[in-house]
Design an enzyme around this catalytic site. Structure first.
Site, PDB file in Angstrom:
ATOM      1  N   HIS A  19      31.713  50.700   3.472  1.00 57.16           N
ATOM      2  CA  HIS A  19      32.590  51.474   2.572  1.00 57.16           C
ATOM      3  C   HIS A  19      33.512  52.380   3.387  1.00 57.16           C
ATOM      4  O   HIS A  19      34.707  52.485   3.101  1.00 57.16           O
ATOM      5  CB  HIS A  19      31.757  52.364   1.636  1.00 57.16           C
ATOM      6  CG  HIS A  19      30.932  51.609   0.628  1.00 57.16           C
ATOM      7  ND1 HIS A  19      29.604  51.865   0.416  1.00 57.16           N
ATOM      8  CD2 HIS A  19      31.259  50.623  -0.234  1.00 57.16           C
ATOM      9  CE1 HIS A  19      29.133  51.070  -0.526  1.00 57.16           C
ATOM     10  NE2 HIS A  19      30.122  50.299  -0.944  1.00 57.16           N
ATOM     11  N   LYS A  43      23.158  49.264 -12.632  1.00 57.65           N
ATOM     12  CA  LYS A  43      22.162  48.999 -11.584  1.00 57.65           C
ATOM     13  C   LYS A  43      21.192  50.162 -11.439  1.00 57.65           C
ATOM     14  O   LYS A  43      21.545  51.306 -11.715  1.00 57.65           O
ATOM     15  CB  LYS A  43      22.875  48.782 -10.253  1.00 57.65           C
ATOM     16  CG  LYS A  43      23.821  47.618 -10.302  1.00 57.65           C
ATOM     17  CD  LYS A  43      24.752  47.658  -9.118  1.00 57.65           C
ATOM     18  CE  LYS A  43      25.884  46.674  -9.303  1.00 57.65           C
ATOM     19  NZ  LYS A  43      26.932  46.840  -8.316  1.00 57.65           N
ATOM     20  N   ARG A  91      34.361  40.624   1.081  1.00 53.78           N
ATOM     21  CA  ARG A  91      33.668  40.247   2.313  1.00 53.78           C
ATOM     22  C   ARG A  91      33.526  38.745   2.419  1.00 53.78           C
ATOM     23  O   ARG A  91      33.807  38.147   3.445  1.00 53.78           O
ATOM     24  CB  ARG A  91      32.271  40.879   2.345  1.00 53.78           C
ATOM     25  CG  ARG A  91      32.270  42.391   2.397  1.00 53.78           C
ATOM     26  CD  ARG A  91      30.975  42.974   1.910  1.00 53.78           C
ATOM     27  NE  ARG A  91      30.702  42.573   0.532  1.00 53.78           N
ATOM     28  CZ  ARG A  91      29.730  43.053  -0.219  1.00 53.78           C
ATOM     29  NH1 ARG A  91      28.896  43.936   0.286  1.00 53.78           N
ATOM     30  NH2 ARG A  91      29.568  42.644  -1.464  1.00 53.78           N
ATOM     31  N   SER A 129      25.335  47.055  -0.551  1.00 54.39           N
ATOM     32  CA  SER A 129      24.437  48.104  -1.037  1.00 54.39           C
ATOM     33  C   SER A 129      23.196  47.482  -1.674  1.00 54.39           C
ATOM     34  O   SER A 129      22.102  48.029  -1.589  1.00 54.39           O
ATOM     35  CB  SER A 129      25.164  48.996  -2.045  1.00 54.39           C
ATOM     36  OG  SER A 129      26.187  49.716  -1.405  1.00 54.39           O
TER      37      SER A 129
HETATM   38  O1  PNS Z   1      30.429  48.888  -5.987  1.00 54.63           O
HETATM   39  P1  PNS Z   1      30.357  48.016  -7.196  1.00 54.63           P
HETATM   40  O2  PNS Z   1      29.030  48.201  -7.907  1.00 54.63           O
HETATM   41  O3  PNS Z   1      30.647  46.568  -6.895  1.00 54.63           O
HETATM   42  O4  PNS Z   1      31.520  48.546  -8.175  1.00 54.63           O
HETATM   43  C1  PNS Z   1      31.719  47.980  -9.440  1.00 54.63           C
HETATM   44  C2  PNS Z   1      32.619  48.898 -10.296  1.00 54.63           C
HETATM   45  C3  PNS Z   1      32.000  50.282 -10.411  1.00 54.63           C
HETATM   46  C4  PNS Z   1      33.976  49.020  -9.652  1.00 54.63           C
HETATM   47  C5  PNS Z   1      32.777  48.243 -11.687  1.00 54.63           C
HETATM   48  O5  PNS Z   1      31.531  47.973 -12.234  1.00 54.63           O
HETATM   49  C6  PNS Z   1      33.557  49.124 -12.649  1.00 54.63           C
HETATM   50  O6  PNS Z   1      34.761  49.222 -12.535  1.00 54.63           O
HETATM   51  N1  PNS Z   1      32.842  49.790 -13.574  1.00 54.63           N
HETATM   52  C7  PNS Z   1      33.438  50.691 -14.526  1.00 54.63           C
HETATM   53  C8  PNS Z   1      33.452  50.061 -15.914  1.00 54.63           C
HETATM   54  C9  PNS Z   1      34.583  49.054 -16.033  1.00 54.63           C
HETATM   55  O7  PNS Z   1      35.742  49.387 -16.021  1.00 54.63           O
HETATM   56  N2  PNS Z   1      34.183  47.790 -16.178  1.00 54.63           N
HETATM   57  C10 PNS Z   1      35.114  46.680 -16.324  1.00 54.63           C
HETATM   58  C11 PNS Z   1      35.482  46.071 -14.986  1.00 54.63           C
HETATM   59  S1  PNS Z   1      36.177  44.488 -15.297  1.00 54.63           S
END
Ligand code: PNS
Length: 162
Positions: A19, A43, A91, A129
């Site tokens: 990150h 999660k 990645r 993670s």
């Molecule tokens: O680090 P991660 O867990 O891959 O991040 C995922 C994240 C937090 C970016 C994604 O789950 C998110 O944007 N969540 C907020 C809710 C949302 O907008 N969901 C729709 C995404 S299509």
């Protein structure tokens, strides 16, 4: 006061060297970045949102980085902040599927917000993670993957629970 034009959202649970590598690259490309910790991740959390914000702020304190948290849709948060670019790391090919779906869903929800992708250093290309949580749960050594203060917090937690 910096006003970043690009938003890097994620769970950051825990914050990894991967990150931080991405944040450094984002700063080099865009001049500054806003990191947004999602509050509503489904999660199982290792660290609270407050702890994640603390780690991010401590690790990026010397950089033009703003750290915030958000609840609900990431595109709504970006809009509210006046930001039109979401930044994500890719990645592997496996990442691409998930990231593509997310970027396209976000585009449907908010055509004015677009997603840009950066590849992390090959040193961290395998780092996730999710796997760090797994190694932590199994008692494995995580020092090489994490910022020192995150590693120290995990070690302290392990000591308390043992
Ligand atoms: O680090 P991660 O867990 O891959 O991040 C995922 C994240 C937090 C970016 C994604 O789950 C998110 O944007 N969540 C907020 C809710 C949302 O907008 N969901 C729709 C995404 S299509």
């Amino acid at each position: 006061m910096i006003e970043p034009r690009v938003l890097y959202p994620g769970s950051f649970d825990p914050l990894t060297l991967g990150h931080l590598d991405l944040i450094q690259r984002a700063v080099a490309l865009f001049g500054s970045v806003e990191v947004a910790v999602a509050e509503n991740s489904s999660k199982l959390a290792l660290f609270s949102v407050e702890e994640r914000l603390e780690f991010l702020r401590a690790e990026t304190g010397a950089m033009p980085v703003k750290v915030e948290h958000f609840r609900g849709l990431v595109v709504e948060h970006a809009r509210a902040r006046g930001i039109a670019i979401l930044l994500r790391g890719i990645r592997t090919v496996t990442d691409f599927e998930y990231e593509y779906q997310m970027a396209m869903t976000n585009r449907q929800l908010a055509p004015d917000v677009d997603t840009a992708f950066i590849m992390p250093s090959e040193d961290y290309a395998y780092l996730s993670s999710r796997l760090i949580k797994e190694v932590y749960a199994a008692g494995g050594e995580l020092r090489r993957f994490l910022p020192e203060r995150v590693h120290a917090a995990l070690t302290a937690r392990l000591r308390r629970t043992n």
